[in-house]
Design a protein around this motif. Structure first.
Motif, PDB file in Angstrom:
ATOM      1  N   VAL A 229       0.830  -1.125  -0.194  1.00  0.00           N
ATOM      2  CA  VAL A 229      -0.104   0.016   0.082  1.00  0.00           C
ATOM      3  C   VAL A 229       0.756   1.238  -0.119  1.00  0.00           C
ATOM      4  O   VAL A 229       2.256   1.199   0.348  1.00  0.00           O
ATOM      5  CB  VAL A 229      -1.016   0.043   1.329  1.00  0.00           C
ATOM      6  CG1 VAL A 229      -1.992  -1.312   1.041  1.00  0.00           C
ATOM      7  CG2 VAL A 229      -0.426   0.007   2.514  1.00  0.00           C
ATOM      8  N   ASP A 230       0.282   2.351  -0.126  1.00  0.00           N
ATOM      9  CA  ASP A 230       1.035   3.624  -0.550  1.00  0.00           C
ATOM     10  C   ASP A 230       1.107   4.727   0.891  1.00  0.00           C
ATOM     11  O   ASP A 230       1.744   5.633   0.856  1.00  0.00           O
ATOM     12  CB  ASP A 230       0.615   4.264  -1.535  1.00  0.00           C
ATOM     13  CG  ASP A 230      -1.058   4.969  -1.154  1.00  0.00           C
ATOM     14  OD1 ASP A 230      -1.679   4.381  -0.275  1.00  0.00           O
ATOM     15  OD2 ASP A 230      -1.580   5.634  -2.042  1.00  0.00           O
ATOM     16  N   SER A 231       0.590   4.114   1.933  1.00  0.00           N
ATOM     17  CA  SER A 231       0.414   5.096   3.267  1.00  0.00           C
ATOM     18  C   SER A 231       0.765   4.200   4.385  1.00  0.00           C
ATOM     19  O   SER A 231       0.004   3.332   4.848  1.00  0.00           O
ATOM     20  CB  SER A 231      -0.782   5.767   3.372  1.00  0.00           C
ATOM     21  OG  SER A 231      -1.106   6.353   4.357  1.00  0.00           O
ATOM     22  N   ALA A 232       1.744   4.303   5.078  1.00  0.00           N
ATOM     23  CA  ALA A 232       1.973   3.784   6.469  1.00  0.00           C
ATOM     24  C   ALA A 232       1.217   4.067   7.468  1.00  0.00           C
ATOM     25  O   ALA A 232       0.731   3.221   8.144  1.00  0.00           O
ATOM     26  CB  ALA A 232       3.424   4.196   6.972  1.00  0.00           C
ATOM     27  N   GLU A 233       0.342   5.385   7.318  1.00  0.00           N
ATOM     28  CA  GLU A 233      -0.577   5.850   8.249  1.00  0.00           C
ATOM     29  C   GLU A 233      -1.688   4.755   7.922  1.00  0.00           C
ATOM     30  O   GLU A 233      -2.556   4.534   8.954  1.00  0.00           O
ATOM     31  CB  GLU A 233      -0.828   7.443   8.006  1.00  0.00           C
ATOM     32  CG  GLU A 233      -2.004   7.950   8.804  1.00  0.00           C
ATOM     33  CD  GLU A 233      -2.192   9.229   8.513  1.00  0.00           C
ATOM     34  OE1 GLU A 233      -3.424   9.848   8.247  1.00  0.00           O
ATOM     35  OE2 GLU A 233      -1.208  10.102   8.312  1.00  0.00           O
ATOM     36  N   ASP A 234      -2.189   4.938   6.607  1.00  0.00           N
ATOM     37  CA  ASP A 234      -3.458   3.973   6.317  1.00  0.00           C
ATOM     38  C   ASP A 234      -3.149   2.549   6.869  1.00  0.00           C
ATOM     39  O   ASP A 234      -4.039   1.866   7.447  1.00  0.00           O
ATOM     40  CB  ASP A 234      -3.773   4.006   5.010  1.00  0.00           C
ATOM     41  CG  ASP A 234      -4.415   5.220   4.585  1.00  0.00           C
ATOM     42  OD1 ASP A 234      -4.653   6.129   5.389  1.00  0.00           O
ATOM     43  OD2 ASP A 234      -4.350   5.721   3.367  1.00  0.00           O
ATOM     44  N   ALA A 235      -2.014   2.059   6.656  1.00  0.00           N
ATOM     45  CA  ALA A 235      -1.790   0.883   7.308  1.00  0.00           C
ATOM     46  C   ALA A 235      -1.839   0.287   8.675  1.00  0.00           C
ATOM     47  O   ALA A 235      -2.439  -0.484   9.246  1.00  0.00           O
ATOM     48  CB  ALA A 235      -0.396   0.092   6.640  1.00  0.00           C
ATOM     49  N   PHE A 236      -1.463   1.600   9.513  1.00  0.00           N
ATOM     50  CA  PHE A 236      -1.444   1.556  10.817  1.00  0.00           C
ATOM     51  C   PHE A 236      -2.982   1.306  11.316  1.00  0.00           C
ATOM     52  O   PHE A 236      -3.221   0.738  12.079  1.00  0.00           O
ATOM     53  CB  PHE A 236      -0.853   2.663  11.254  1.00  0.00           C
ATOM     54  CG  PHE A 236      -0.871   2.904  12.947  1.00  0.00           C
ATOM     55  CD1 PHE A 236       0.049   2.118  13.888  1.00  0.00           C
ATOM     56  CD2 PHE A 236      -1.885   3.636  13.442  1.00  0.00           C
ATOM     57  CE1 PHE A 236      -0.113   2.455  15.036  1.00  0.00           C
ATOM     58  CE2 PHE A 236      -2.077   3.551  14.775  1.00  0.00           C
ATOM     59  CZ  PHE A 236      -0.950   2.776  15.676  1.00  0.00           C
ATOM     60  N   PHE A 237      -3.687   2.213  10.758  1.00  0.00           N
ATOM     61  CA  PHE A 237      -5.030   2.182  11.174  1.00  0.00           C
ATOM     62  C   PHE A 237      -5.944   1.011  10.624  1.00  0.00           C
ATOM     63  O   PHE A 237      -6.869   0.498  11.177  1.00  0.00           O
ATOM     64  CB  PHE A 237      -5.901   3.542  10.514  1.00  0.00           C
ATOM     65  CG  PHE A 237      -5.601   4.893  11.366  1.00  0.00           C
ATOM     66  CD1 PHE A 237      -6.162   5.232  12.551  1.00  0.00           C
ATOM     67  CD2 PHE A 237      -4.816   5.621  10.885  1.00  0.00           C
ATOM     68  CE1 PHE A 237      -5.843   6.097  13.287  1.00  0.00           C
ATOM     69  CE2 PHE A 237      -4.283   6.729  11.615  1.00  0.00           C
ATOM     70  CZ  PHE A 237      -4.959   7.173  12.753  1.00  0.00           C
ATOM     71  N   LEU A 238      -5.466   0.370   9.483  1.00  0.00           N
ATOM     72  CA  LEU A 238      -5.831  -0.979   9.284  1.00  0.00           C
ATOM     73  C   LEU A 238      -5.700  -1.976  10.346  1.00  0.00           C
ATOM     74  O   LEU A 238      -6.332  -2.601  10.568  1.00  0.00           O
ATOM     75  CB  LEU A 238      -5.505  -1.305   7.808  1.00  0.00           C
ATOM     76  CG  LEU A 238      -5.839  -2.766   7.069  1.00  0.00           C
ATOM     77  CD1 LEU A 238      -7.485  -2.883   6.837  1.00  0.00           C
ATOM     78  CD2 LEU A 238      -5.057  -3.102   5.981  1.00  0.00           C
ATOM     79  N   HIS A 239      -4.603  -1.847  10.847  1.00  0.00           N
ATOM     80  CA  HIS A 239      -4.034  -2.708  11.886  1.00  0.00           C
ATOM     81  C   HIS A 239      -5.107  -2.809  13.021  1.00  0.00           C
ATOM     82  O   HIS A 239      -5.550  -3.371  13.705  1.00  0.00           O
ATOM     83  CB  HIS A 239      -2.801  -2.391  12.301  1.00  0.00           C
ATOM     84  CG  HIS A 239      -1.534  -3.047  11.549  1.00  0.00           C
ATOM     85  ND1 HIS A 239      -0.670  -3.747  11.728  1.00  0.00           N
ATOM     86  CD2 HIS A 239      -1.457  -3.209   9.981  1.00  0.00           C
ATOM     87  CE1 HIS A 239       0.128  -4.121  10.812  1.00  0.00           C
ATOM     88  NE2 HIS A 239      -0.257  -3.848   9.718  1.00  0.00           N
ATOM     89  N   ILE A 240      -5.513  -1.212  13.181  1.00  0.00           N
ATOM     90  CA  ILE A 240      -6.543  -1.287  14.428  1.00  0.00           C
ATOM     91  C   ILE A 240      -7.794  -1.698  14.176  1.00  0.00           C
ATOM     92  O   ILE A 240      -8.472  -2.204  14.952  1.00  0.00           O
ATOM     93  CB  ILE A 240      -6.570   0.423  14.688  1.00  0.00           C
ATOM     94  CG1 ILE A 240      -4.972   0.751  15.238  1.00  0.00           C
ATOM     95  CG2 ILE A 240      -7.457   0.647  15.874  1.00  0.00           C
ATOM     96  CD1 ILE A 240      -5.021   2.217  15.514  1.00  0.00           C
TER      97      ILE A 240
END
Length: 382
Positions: free
Chosen positions: A197-208
């Protein structure tokens, strides 16, 4: 996430609110159950119970296979589910009578009383690609083969519902790599990348959140769901921001966190790593994200609860307040759980997908109460 374990979004991890309670419950953390009548449930008669029945029917297959420990065995659920299947899917009055005839309501209280924290979660959408590129360079990993999850209840009865995770090293179970170690490359060159994916921030919230959709560069959509966690404890970065004085408690929300992260990218990366928990994913097929019970979640009808204290699959009447101040009273079904959902009166409402759902989930942190509906068999052993 499940589960979608799911795992529900939490900004504050404030725990139960309300008046203090004395007695054994204060030390054990176990819920206190008080049987009430349906007339004592606020606005019970105003809901569309047919919608709730349709969601309950999704929970029937796992209930019929496994039952609910200490509450009802498989034979009870087969009988109830067969009767539920014979009710017209759009007949709200028959659905209401079904719940009233075959279940009894129980008010749930915890160490903080009958009022607790109700938050929300949603199904996020990310942008991604099957192969790594300059733009798409943040991996979502599948579950590593050396990750071992241990259900402690299999070894001791007093540890029911608890589990740990790690890897075996020289015959010993040791902690698995934490978020920072994984992000620094601990899992590289093992062919574990599910999608980039293109966003570490989006990936982080996906983890949550525990599950979501990835819109691929070719226009197709990949749905991903929870496949496991590294076993490290969850840390709410919203709480960290409050402790640092970066965001006030009154203004805390998912949107406030995202704004801070975008304005402070270097510090944001370090902040996200304070949450050492890391989630692994699998590709999903079918409709909707899948909750911890193994069934597709339904927006505004599926609820995440603390499964260590209360069982999945039961109908739950919830009384809380939406972010816009409007009352939210309806019959839901406990179909999910989450690493941040801890407490006898603690729940996460699944709001669905899209911008509206994200706004509801990100701003939801309301006081609330709930009543579980137990099948009319012997009283539950809690």
């Amino acid at each position: 996430m499940r589960f979608l374990v799911r795992w529900g979004f939490l900004v504050l991890s404030l725990g139960a609110m309300g008046c203090a309670e004395t007695g054994e419950n204060k030390t054990t953390g176990k819920p206190v159950l008080n049987t009430v009548t349906f007339n004592e449930i606020p606005s019970w008669g105003l809901d569309n119970h047919a919608e709730a029945l349709a969601v309950f029917l999704k929970s029937c297959p796992p209930l019929e296979r496994r039952g609910t420990r200490g509450f009802a065995d498989t034979s009870v659920w087969r009988r109830l589910c067969n009767r539920a299947r014979n009710i017209g899917r759009t007949d709200a009055s028959q659905a209401k009578r079904f719940f009233e005839k075959h279940f009894y309501p129980v008010a749930v209280s915890g160490p903080g009383g009958s009022t607790g924290l109700i938050t929300g979660y949603y199904e996020p959408e990310l942008r991604g690609m099957r192969q790594r590129s300059k733009k798409y360079n943040i991996p979502l990993y599948v579950r590593p083969p050396d990750l071992v999850t241990v259900k402690l209840g299999r070894f001791r009865d007093d540890l029911q519902g608890q589990k740990i995770a790690g890897r075996v090293l020289k015959g010993n179970l040791v902690p698995y790599a934490d978020r920072e170690t994984i992000e620094r490359g601990a899992l590289e060159n093992q062919n574990l990348e599910l999608v980039w994916v293109d966003s570490a921030e989006d990936a982080f919230f996906l983890h949550i959140q525990g599950s979501g959709r990835v819109r691929l560069s070719d226009g197709s959509t990949l749905r991903v769901g929870y496949a496991g966690t590294n076993g490290h404890p969850y840390t709410a970065i919203g709480r960290e921001l409050i402790a640092r004085g970066a965001v006030s408690p009154e203004k805390m929300s998912m949107q406030a966190i995202r704004t801070w992260l975008s304005e402070n990218p270097a510090d944001g990366a370090r902040l996200m790593r304070t949450n050492r928990s890391y989630v692994f994913f699998r590709e999903l097929t079918g409709n909707g994200p899948v909750g911890a019970q193994g069934v597709a979640l339904t927006p505004e009808r599926s609820l995440a609860i603390d499964r260590r204290l209360l069982p999945l699959g039961l109908p739950v009447w919830i009384d809380t307040i939406k972010p816009d101040g409007a009352p939210f009273r309806r019959l839901m079904v406990a179909q999910d759980t989450g690493g941040a959902i801890r407490g006898a009166v603690r729940a996460d409402i699944f709001w669905g997908a899209g911008i509206k759902a994200a706004n509801h989930a990100g701003n939801m942190k309301s006081p609330g109460r709930y009543w579980f509906l137990f099948p009319r068999v012997s009283p539950p052993a809690i």
